[in-house]
Design a protein around this motif. Sequence first.
Motif, PDB file in Angstrom:
ATOM      1  N   LEU A   1       0.806  -1.222   0.000  1.00  0.00           N
ATOM      2  CA  LEU A   1       0.000   0.000   0.000  1.00  0.00           C
ATOM      3  C   LEU A   1       0.837   1.268   0.000  1.00  0.00           C
ATOM      4  O   LEU A   1       0.420   2.281  -0.555  1.00  0.00           O
ATOM      5  N   THR A   2       1.994   1.237   0.614  1.00  0.00           N
ATOM      6  CA  THR A   2       2.793   2.455   0.736  1.00  0.00           C
ATOM      7  C   THR A   2       3.982   2.496  -0.215  1.00  0.00           C
ATOM      8  O   THR A   2       4.446   3.579  -0.560  1.00  0.00           O
ATOM      9  N   GLY A   3       4.463   1.339  -0.666  1.00  0.00           N
ATOM     10  CA  GLY A   3       5.652   1.299  -1.504  1.00  0.00           C
ATOM     11  C   GLY A   3       5.466   1.886  -2.878  1.00  0.00           C
ATOM     12  O   GLY A   3       6.323   2.611  -3.379  1.00  0.00           O
ATOM     13  N   ALA A   4       4.359   1.587  -3.505  1.00  0.00           N
ATOM     14  CA  ALA A   4       4.122   2.059  -4.873  1.00  0.00           C
ATOM     15  C   ALA A   4       3.073   3.160  -4.911  1.00  0.00           C
ATOM     16  O   ALA A   4       2.654   3.582  -5.969  1.00  0.00           O
ATOM     17  N   ALA A   5       2.657   3.631  -3.733  1.00  0.00           N
ATOM     18  CA  ALA A   5       1.579   4.627  -3.685  1.00  0.00           C
ATOM     19  C   ALA A   5       2.101   6.005  -4.059  1.00  0.00           C
ATOM     20  O   ALA A   5       3.221   6.370  -3.710  1.00  0.00           O
ATOM     21  N   PRO A   6       1.279   6.772  -4.771  1.00  0.00           N
ATOM     22  CA  PRO A   6       1.653   8.164  -5.035  1.00  0.00           C
ATOM     23  C   PRO A   6       1.600   8.953  -3.716  1.00  0.00           C
ATOM     24  O   PRO A   6       1.205   8.422  -2.686  1.00  0.00           O
ATOM     25  N   ALA A   7       1.971  10.198  -3.770  1.00  0.00           N
ATOM     26  CA  ALA A   7       1.998  11.030  -2.557  1.00  0.00           C
ATOM     27  C   ALA A   7       0.653  11.011  -1.834  1.00  0.00           C
ATOM     28  O   ALA A   7       0.591  11.166  -0.628  1.00  0.00           O
ATOM     29  N   GLY A   8      -0.428  10.797  -2.567  1.00  0.00           N
ATOM     30  CA  GLY A   8      -1.753  10.740  -1.961  1.00  0.00           C
ATOM     31  C   GLY A   8      -2.139   9.334  -1.554  1.00  0.00           C
ATOM     32  O   GLY A   8      -3.287   8.962  -1.625  1.00  0.00           O
ATOM     33  N   GLY A   9      -1.168   8.507  -1.148  1.00  0.00           N
ATOM     34  CA  GLY A   9      -1.415   7.117  -0.756  1.00  0.00           C
ATOM     35  C   GLY A   9      -2.318   7.027   0.459  1.00  0.00           C
ATOM     36  O   GLY A   9      -2.899   8.011   0.895  1.00  0.00           O
ATOM     37  N   PRO A  10      -2.428   5.834   1.027  1.00  0.00           N
ATOM     38  CA  PRO A  10      -3.361   5.635   2.127  1.00  0.00           C
ATOM     39  C   PRO A  10      -2.986   6.469   3.349  1.00  0.00           C
ATOM     40  O   PRO A  10      -1.808   6.766   3.582  1.00  0.00           O
ATOM     41  N   ASP A  11      -3.990   6.849   4.108  1.00  0.00           N
ATOM     42  CA  ASP A  11      -3.795   7.588   5.354  1.00  0.00           C
ATOM     43  C   ASP A  11      -3.472   6.568   6.436  1.00  0.00           C
ATOM     44  O   ASP A  11      -4.366   5.918   6.978  1.00  0.00           O
ATOM     45  N   VAL A  12      -2.189   6.406   6.731  1.00  0.00           N
ATOM     46  CA  VAL A  12      -1.740   5.435   7.727  1.00  0.00           C
ATOM     47  C   VAL A  12      -1.831   6.081   9.106  1.00  0.00           C
ATOM     48  O   VAL A  12      -1.197   7.096   9.369  1.00  0.00           O
ATOM     49  N   VAL A  13      -2.629   5.475   9.978  1.00  0.00           N
ATOM     50  CA  VAL A  13      -2.788   5.955  11.350  1.00  0.00           C
ATOM     51  C   VAL A  13      -1.740   5.309  12.246  1.00  0.00           C
ATOM     52  O   VAL A  13      -1.166   5.946  13.120  1.00  0.00           O
ATOM     53  N   GLN A  14      -1.491   4.011  12.020  1.00  0.00           N
ATOM     54  CA  GLN A  14      -0.497   3.272  12.803  1.00  0.00           C
ATOM     55  C   GLN A  14       0.171   2.241  11.897  1.00  0.00           C
ATOM     56  O   GLN A  14      -0.502   1.401  11.318  1.00  0.00           O
ATOM     57  N   GLU A  15       1.478   2.326  11.765  1.00  0.00           N
ATOM     58  CA  GLU A  15       2.215   1.321  10.999  1.00  0.00           C
ATOM     59  C   GLU A  15       2.101  -0.025  11.709  1.00  0.00           C
ATOM     60  O   GLU A  15       1.712  -0.079  12.877  1.00  0.00           O
ATOM     61  N   PRO A  16       2.425  -1.141  11.023  1.00  0.00           N
ATOM     62  CA  PRO A  16       2.284  -2.453  11.655  1.00  0.00           C
ATOM     63  C   PRO A  16       2.941  -2.502  13.045  1.00  0.00           C
ATOM     64  O   PRO A  16       4.113  -2.153  13.197  1.00  0.00           O
ATOM     65  N   THR A  17       2.128  -2.893  14.015  1.00  0.00           N
ATOM     66  CA  THR A  17       2.522  -2.939  15.421  1.00  0.00           C
ATOM     67  C   THR A  17       1.952  -4.199  16.031  1.00  0.00           C
ATOM     68  O   THR A  17       0.787  -4.533  15.787  1.00  0.00           O
ATOM     69  N   THR A  18       2.742  -4.905  16.826  1.00  0.00           N
ATOM     70  CA  THR A  18       2.234  -6.093  17.505  1.00  0.00           C
ATOM     71  C   THR A  18       1.482  -5.665  18.756  1.00  0.00           C
ATOM     72  O   THR A  18       2.033  -4.987  19.627  1.00  0.00           O
ATOM     73  N   MET A  19       0.199  -6.049  18.805  1.00  0.00           N
ATOM     74  CA  MET A  19      -0.687  -5.654  19.895  1.00  0.00           C
ATOM     75  C   MET A  19      -0.582  -6.661  21.048  1.00  0.00           C
ATOM     76  O   MET A  19      -0.208  -7.813  20.837  1.00  0.00           O
ATOM     77  N   PRO A  20      -0.961  -6.260  22.267  1.00  0.00           N
ATOM     78  CA  PRO A  20      -0.853  -7.163  23.425  1.00  0.00           C
ATOM     79  C   PRO A  20      -1.658  -8.458  23.276  1.00  0.00           C
ATOM     80  O   PRO A  20      -1.329  -9.455  23.905  1.00  0.00           O
ATOM     81  N   TRP A  21      -2.706  -8.478  22.458  1.00  0.00           N
ATOM     82  CA  TRP A  21      -3.545  -9.679  22.298  1.00  0.00           C
ATOM     83  C   TRP A  21      -3.027 -10.605  21.203  1.00  0.00           C
ATOM     84  O   TRP A  21      -3.646 -11.604  20.889  1.00  0.00           O
ATOM     85  N   GLY A  22      -1.862 -10.266  20.604  1.00  0.00           N
ATOM     86  CA  GLY A  22      -1.212 -11.201  19.699  1.00  0.00           C
ATOM     87  C   GLY A  22      -1.383 -10.970  18.221  1.00  0.00           C
ATOM     88  O   GLY A  22      -0.916 -11.779  17.419  1.00  0.00           O
ATOM     89  N   ASN A  23      -2.040  -9.894  17.827  1.00  0.00           N
ATOM     90  CA  ASN A  23      -2.175  -9.569  16.409  1.00  0.00           C
ATOM     91  C   ASN A  23      -1.194  -8.469  16.038  1.00  0.00           C
ATOM     92  O   ASN A  23      -0.970  -7.538  16.819  1.00  0.00           O
ATOM     93  N   ARG A  24      -0.622  -8.574  14.850  1.00  0.00           N
ATOM     94  CA  ARG A  24       0.167  -7.478  14.292  1.00  0.00           C
ATOM     95  C   ARG A  24      -0.804  -6.659  13.458  1.00  0.00           C
ATOM     96  O   ARG A  24      -1.459  -7.185  12.563  1.00  0.00           O
ATOM     97  N   SER A  25      -0.905  -5.380  13.748  1.00  0.00           N
ATOM     98  CA  SER A  25      -2.005  -4.563  13.255  1.00  0.00           C
ATOM     99  C   SER A  25      -1.522  -3.317  12.528  1.00  0.00           C
ATOM    100  O   SER A  25      -0.611  -2.629  12.983  1.00  0.00           O
ATOM    101  N   LEU A  26      -2.169  -3.024  11.403  1.00  0.00           N
ATOM    102  CA  LEU A  26      -1.964  -1.806  10.618  1.00  0.00           C
ATOM    103  C   LEU A  26      -3.280  -1.048  10.623  1.00  0.00           C
ATOM    104  O   LEU A  26      -4.316  -1.601  10.248  1.00  0.00           O
TER     105      LEU A  26
END
Length: 130
Positions: free
Chosen positions: A80-105
């Motif tokens: 989503l971000t590698g080939a996206a133009p400057a108007g790419g997706p609005d990323v609120v949180q980059e991939p992060t491992t959450m306490p319940w065991g999911n890696r979340s974007l």
Amino acid sequence: MDFISIRLITVDVDRLAAFYASLAQTDAVRPTPDFAEIRTPRGTIAIAHARTVPFLTPAPNGSVIVEFLAADVDAVFRRLTGAAPAGGPDVVQEPTTMPWGNRSLLLRDPDGNLVNVFTPVTPAAIAKFA
């Protein structure tokens, strides 16, 4: 009873359908110009124009998150971000491992709604979605 879909109301069906179809890597089913469905193996995101439900006012929803289970959330982030133009997706949180065991974007769709793309990474989280 079985959960089937969630419906998002918008004034721009084309834009929202294109976002979710690209995210899910599938085509939007468009029975009419005012309606689209993004069908996945686990459920459907329906997108309807505001004129189909005139008593609703389209606005970003501050209490709902649309969620997608992905095989590799980091690969989705790169796609989503590698080939996206400057108007790419609005990323609120980059991939992060959450306490319940999911890696979340966390992203925002074009209407401002939150979207969570996640991959289970701990044994307990993996077992939950097996």
